[in-house]
Write a protein that holds these residues in place. Structure first.
Motif, mmCIF file in Angstrom:
data_model
loop_
_atom_site.group_PDB
_atom_site.id
_atom_site.type_symbol
_atom_site.label_atom_id
_atom_site.label_comp_id
_atom_site.label_asym_id
_atom_site.label_seq_id
_atom_site.Cartn_x
_atom_site.Cartn_y
_atom_site.Cartn_z
ATOM 1 N N GLU A 16 0.830 -1.195 0.000
ATOM 2 C CA GLU A 16 0.000 0.000 0.000
ATOM 3 C C GLU A 16 0.868 1.250 0.000
ATOM 4 O O GLU A 16 1.978 1.240 0.522
ATOM 5 C CB GLU A 16 -0.868 0.056 1.262
ATOM 6 C CG GLU A 16 -1.801 -1.106 1.427
ATOM 7 C CD GLU A 16 -2.533 -1.061 2.761
ATOM 8 O OE1 GLU A 16 -3.759 -1.242 2.740
ATOM 9 O OE2 GLU A 16 -1.888 -0.834 3.797
ATOM 10 N N THR A 18 0.409 5.822 0.221
ATOM 11 C CA THR A 18 -0.458 6.986 0.388
ATOM 12 C C THR A 18 -0.634 7.661 -0.966
ATOM 13 O O THR A 18 -0.007 7.266 -1.956
ATOM 14 C CB THR A 18 0.168 7.986 1.381
ATOM 15 O OG1 THR A 18 1.410 8.443 0.831
ATOM 16 C CG2 THR A 18 0.386 7.340 2.745
ATOM 17 N N ARG A 19 -1.440 8.689 -1.024
ATOM 18 C CA ARG A 19 -1.671 9.405 -2.284
ATOM 19 C C ARG A 19 -0.390 10.001 -2.870
ATOM 20 O O ARG A 19 -0.277 10.178 -4.069
ATOM 21 C CB ARG A 19 -2.686 10.526 -2.083
ATOM 22 C CG ARG A 19 -4.077 10.019 -1.889
ATOM 23 C CD ARG A 19 -5.024 11.175 -1.720
ATOM 24 N NE ARG A 19 -6.368 10.657 -1.545
ATOM 25 C CZ ARG A 19 -7.447 11.360 -1.758
ATOM 26 N NH1 ARG A 19 -7.347 12.611 -2.137
ATOM 27 N NH2 ARG A 19 -8.627 10.821 -1.578
ATOM 28 N N ASP A 20 0.571 10.314 -1.998
ATOM 29 C CA ASP A 20 1.831 10.886 -2.480
ATOM 30 C C ASP A 20 2.940 9.824 -2.565
ATOM 31 O O ASP A 20 4.120 10.139 -2.557
ATOM 32 C CB ASP A 20 2.265 12.076 -1.626
ATOM 33 C CG ASP A 20 2.504 11.701 -0.170
ATOM 34 O OD1 ASP A 20 2.100 10.596 0.253
ATOM 35 O OD2 ASP A 20 3.095 12.516 0.553
ATOM 36 N N TRP A 21 2.546 8.570 -2.660
ATOM 37 C CA TRP A 21 3.430 7.422 -2.896
ATOM 38 C C TRP A 21 4.392 7.107 -1.751
ATOM 39 O O TRP A 21 5.453 6.542 -1.965
ATOM 40 C CB TRP A 21 4.200 7.559 -4.214
ATOM 41 C CG TRP A 21 3.295 7.537 -5.389
ATOM 42 C CD1 TRP A 21 3.029 8.569 -6.223
ATOM 43 C CD2 TRP A 21 2.492 6.441 -5.843
ATOM 44 N NE1 TRP A 21 2.111 8.194 -7.177
ATOM 45 C CE2 TRP A 21 1.769 6.880 -6.965
ATOM 46 C CE3 TRP A 21 2.321 5.128 -5.411
ATOM 47 C CZ2 TRP A 21 0.885 6.055 -7.650
ATOM 48 C CZ3 TRP A 21 1.434 4.310 -6.088
ATOM 49 C CH2 TRP A 21 0.733 4.775 -7.196
#
Length: 126
Positions: A16, A18-21
């Motif tokens: 997984e 986050t949105r900012d990798w």
């Protein structure tokens, strides 16, 4: 997958981000099993050795970590790729991340190891 999830130093894929990798710490065998399956398929279609190498790497890491469990592959791992024997231990309602060893996954790993051996029978498998 290669740009954001491949963990070269670990030889596995992260699960997984986050949105900012930023990668999250959770790891599991299931995502790596399916990534390995995808790598084998990509190799069969393209013959690009990188996919076969990725499949071998995932197989080696996961089977090496299973030695202490009589070669049964544990479900959940810490970010350092060691088994997390407590993850969801007392949770009976999470069907996506069940605790322990999952029988069906053991069968699927066996199938994928046989497919890998078919592609490189002279390479000593884990």
């Amino acid at each position: 997958m290669e740009e954001h999830f491949w963990l070269k130093e670990k030889g596995l894929y992260a699960n997984e981000a986050t949105r900012d990798w930023q990668l999250k710490d959770y790891r599991d065998q299931n995502d790596n099993m399916h990534a390995r399956e995808a790598m084998l398929t990509a190799y069969e279609v393209t013959k690009d050795e990188i996919y076969l190498e990725r499949a071998k790497s995932v197989a080696k890491v996961m089977t090496e970590s299973s030695k202490e469990l009589n070669y049964q592959i544990w479900e959940h791992y810490y970010s350092d790729c060691t088994p997390d024997f407590e993850y969801n231990k007392n949770v009976r309602t999470n069907s996506l991340r069940p605790w322990g060893i999952q029988t069906g996954y053991q069968t699927e790993w066996a199938k994928l190891l046989l497919i890998l051996d078919r592609h490189d029978p002279h390479d000593p498998q884990p």
